[in-house]
Design a protein around this motif. Structure first.
Motif, mmCIF file in Angstrom:
data_model
loop_
_atom_site.group_PDB
_atom_site.id
_atom_site.type_symbol
_atom_site.label_atom_id
_atom_site.label_comp_id
_atom_site.label_asym_id
_atom_site.label_seq_id
_atom_site.Cartn_x
_atom_site.Cartn_y
_atom_site.Cartn_z
ATOM 1 N N PHE A 99 -4.907 -1.118 15.035
ATOM 2 C CA PHE A 99 -5.303 -1.136 13.708
ATOM 3 C C PHE A 99 -4.336 -2.332 13.010
ATOM 4 O O PHE A 99 -3.194 -2.052 12.995
ATOM 5 N N GLY A 100 -5.303 -2.978 12.377
ATOM 6 C CA GLY A 100 -4.330 -4.326 11.580
ATOM 7 C C GLY A 100 -3.794 -4.029 10.349
ATOM 8 O O GLY A 100 -2.725 -4.076 10.218
ATOM 9 N N GLU A 101 -4.573 -3.400 9.488
ATOM 10 C CA GLU A 101 -4.038 -3.056 8.119
ATOM 11 C C GLU A 101 -5.042 -2.033 7.491
ATOM 12 O O GLU A 101 -6.101 -1.950 7.778
ATOM 13 N N SER A 102 -4.311 -1.428 6.718
ATOM 14 C CA SER A 102 -5.047 -0.407 5.572
ATOM 15 C C SER A 102 -4.905 -0.850 4.076
ATOM 16 O O SER A 102 -3.490 -0.685 3.860
ATOM 17 N N LEU A 103 -5.734 -1.358 3.343
ATOM 18 C CA LEU A 103 -5.326 -1.890 2.053
ATOM 19 C C LEU A 103 -6.254 -1.335 1.071
ATOM 20 O O LEU A 103 -7.473 -1.442 1.092
ATOM 21 N N LEU A 104 -5.637 -0.704 0.113
ATOM 22 C CA LEU A 104 -6.633 -0.220 -1.163
ATOM 23 C C LEU A 104 -5.697 -0.447 -2.432
ATOM 24 O O LEU A 104 -4.707 -0.438 -2.564
ATOM 25 N N TYR A 105 -6.719 -0.950 -3.476
ATOM 26 C CA TYR A 105 -5.980 -1.142 -4.781
ATOM 27 C C TYR A 105 -5.650 -0.189 -5.454
ATOM 28 O O TYR A 105 -6.188 1.084 -5.387
ATOM 29 N N THR A 134 -4.522 4.667 19.786
ATOM 30 C CA THR A 134 -4.645 3.733 18.712
ATOM 31 C C THR A 134 -3.206 3.543 18.319
ATOM 32 O O THR A 134 -2.338 4.517 18.497
ATOM 33 N N ALA A 135 -3.061 2.440 17.714
ATOM 34 C CA ALA A 135 -1.610 2.075 17.520
ATOM 35 C C ALA A 135 -1.606 0.980 16.203
ATOM 36 O O ALA A 135 -2.597 0.280 16.030
ATOM 37 N N PHE A 136 -0.623 1.046 15.482
ATOM 38 C CA PHE A 136 -0.517 0.202 14.238
ATOM 39 C C PHE A 136 1.056 -0.097 14.057
ATOM 40 O O PHE A 136 1.798 0.615 14.690
ATOM 41 N N PHE A 137 1.373 -1.207 13.374
ATOM 42 C CA PHE A 137 2.958 -1.264 12.920
ATOM 43 C C PHE A 137 3.191 -1.276 11.724
ATOM 44 O O PHE A 137 2.127 -1.245 10.737
ATOM 45 N N ALA A 138 4.545 -0.997 11.199
ATOM 46 C CA ALA A 138 4.897 -0.931 9.964
ATOM 47 C C ALA A 138 6.270 -1.693 9.859
ATOM 48 O O ALA A 138 7.080 -1.627 10.660
ATOM 49 N N VAL A 139 6.310 -2.523 8.722
ATOM 50 C CA VAL A 139 7.656 -3.097 8.722
ATOM 51 C C VAL A 139 8.832 -1.969 8.327
ATOM 52 O O VAL A 139 8.705 -1.028 7.668
ATOM 53 N N GLN A 140 9.841 -2.526 9.073
ATOM 54 C CA GLN A 140 11.076 -1.766 8.788
ATOM 55 C C GLN A 140 12.057 -2.506 7.658
ATOM 56 O O GLN A 140 12.603 -3.682 7.841
ATOM 57 N N ARG A 141 12.200 -1.977 6.342
ATOM 58 C CA ARG A 141 13.097 -2.169 5.412
ATOM 59 C C ARG A 141 14.302 -1.219 5.093
ATOM 60 O O ARG A 141 14.047 -0.322 5.489
ATOM 61 N N PRO A 142 15.627 -2.076 4.969
ATOM 62 C CA PRO A 142 16.812 -1.075 4.886
ATOM 63 C C PRO A 142 16.445 -0.249 3.544
ATOM 64 O O PRO A 142 15.846 -0.676 2.655
ATOM 65 N N GLU A 143 17.019 0.976 3.834
ATOM 66 C CA GLU A 143 16.838 1.902 2.778
ATOM 67 C C GLU A 143 17.481 1.500 1.340
ATOM 68 O O GLU A 143 16.937 1.597 0.223
#
Ligand SMILES: CC(C)(COP(=O)(O)OP(=O)(O)OC[C@H]1O[C@@H](n2cnc3c(N)ncnc32)[C@H](O)[C@@H]1OP(=O)(O)O)[C@@H](O)C(=O)NCCC(=O)NCCS
Length: 197
Positions: A99-105, A134-143
């Motif tokens: 899964f590439g992306e999920s985007l909604l205004y 099925t797989a997707f990725f998410a960015v990891q940002r520091p807390e």
């Protein structure tokens, strides 16, 4: 609010590629992506979407306007950065639908469209017959990231409820220009995966 959900596959995605580029540039500017996009890059990034008849795009339409979209494609046609962690872990890439992306205004969020995006893509992946995950990725940002908005709610609970499992053993790095930066930097990206077989 009446939003129509429309699912298109393969070459039928072509007329919507620039809508997806616009959504990515508008919505990924926000935390946690902070993505300073360019239309030129977007067009190149999105071309692989048209390479397979199994590729899918779920559109959210307010009248004629595309106000959201979610994409998916066989992992096999993705770039090396995306495939590498799976290959290293011995997971057959031809069994994974990515899964590439999920985007909604923003004004359209909180009405179940995010769930529909997953329902439709998982249904499509199953209907293709060849995919077990099925797989997707998410960015990891520091807390403590300085641009994390007050009251920010990560989507992790939503993804877990949908049956996705975070996979810290499946990581990759993507480079892009963060909003306000002058050079691209690498971001750790973690995969989430679900068994659909
Ligand atoms: C991901 C996204 C498409 C979800 O859309 P949505 O239509 O609001 O999702 P839904 O209304 O179906 O809600 C899904 C669940 O997430 C929860 N949720 C809603 N808004 C949320 C928020 N801001 N943060 C965390 N969870 C949220 C809802 O409570 C719901 O959970 P429930 O099933 O327990 O009720 C939308 O939030 C979005 O475009 N986000 C920005 C882009 C992004 O980060 N995409 C994901 C990575 S590509």
């Amino acid at each position: 609010m009446t939003i129509q959900i429309k699912t298109v596959t393969g070459e039928a995605i072509q007329p919507y590629v620039m809508d997806l580029a616009r959504l990515r540039m508008d919505i990924f500017r926000d935390y946690p992506y902070l993505y300073e996009g360019s239309l030129d890059y977007e067009e190149r990034y999105l071309i692989p979407y048209l390479r397979s008849p199994d590729t899918v795009m779920v559109l959210a339409l307010d009248g004629d306007r595309v106000v959201g979209a979610a994409s998916g494609m066989p992992l096999e046609i993705e770039t090396d950065e995306v495939k590498r962690p799976f290959l290293q872990a011995g997971i057959p890439v031809d069994e994974v639908f990515y899964f590439g992306e999920s985007l909604l205004y923003k004004p359209y969020r909180g009405h179940g469209i995010g769930h529909r995006f997953f329902d439709e893509r998982e249904k499509h992946a199953r209907s293709c017959g060849a995919y077990r995950k099925t797989a997707f990725f998410a960015v990891q940002r520091p807390e403590d990231h300085p641009l994390r908005p007050e009251g920010y709610r990560p989507l992790d609970d939503f993804w877990k409820k949908r049956g996705y499992v975070p996979r810290p053993d499946l990581m990759t790095t993507f480079e892009w220009l963060d909003v306000g930066d002058t050079r691209e930097t690498g971001k750790p990206m973690m995969f989430w995966m679900k068994d659909i077989s």
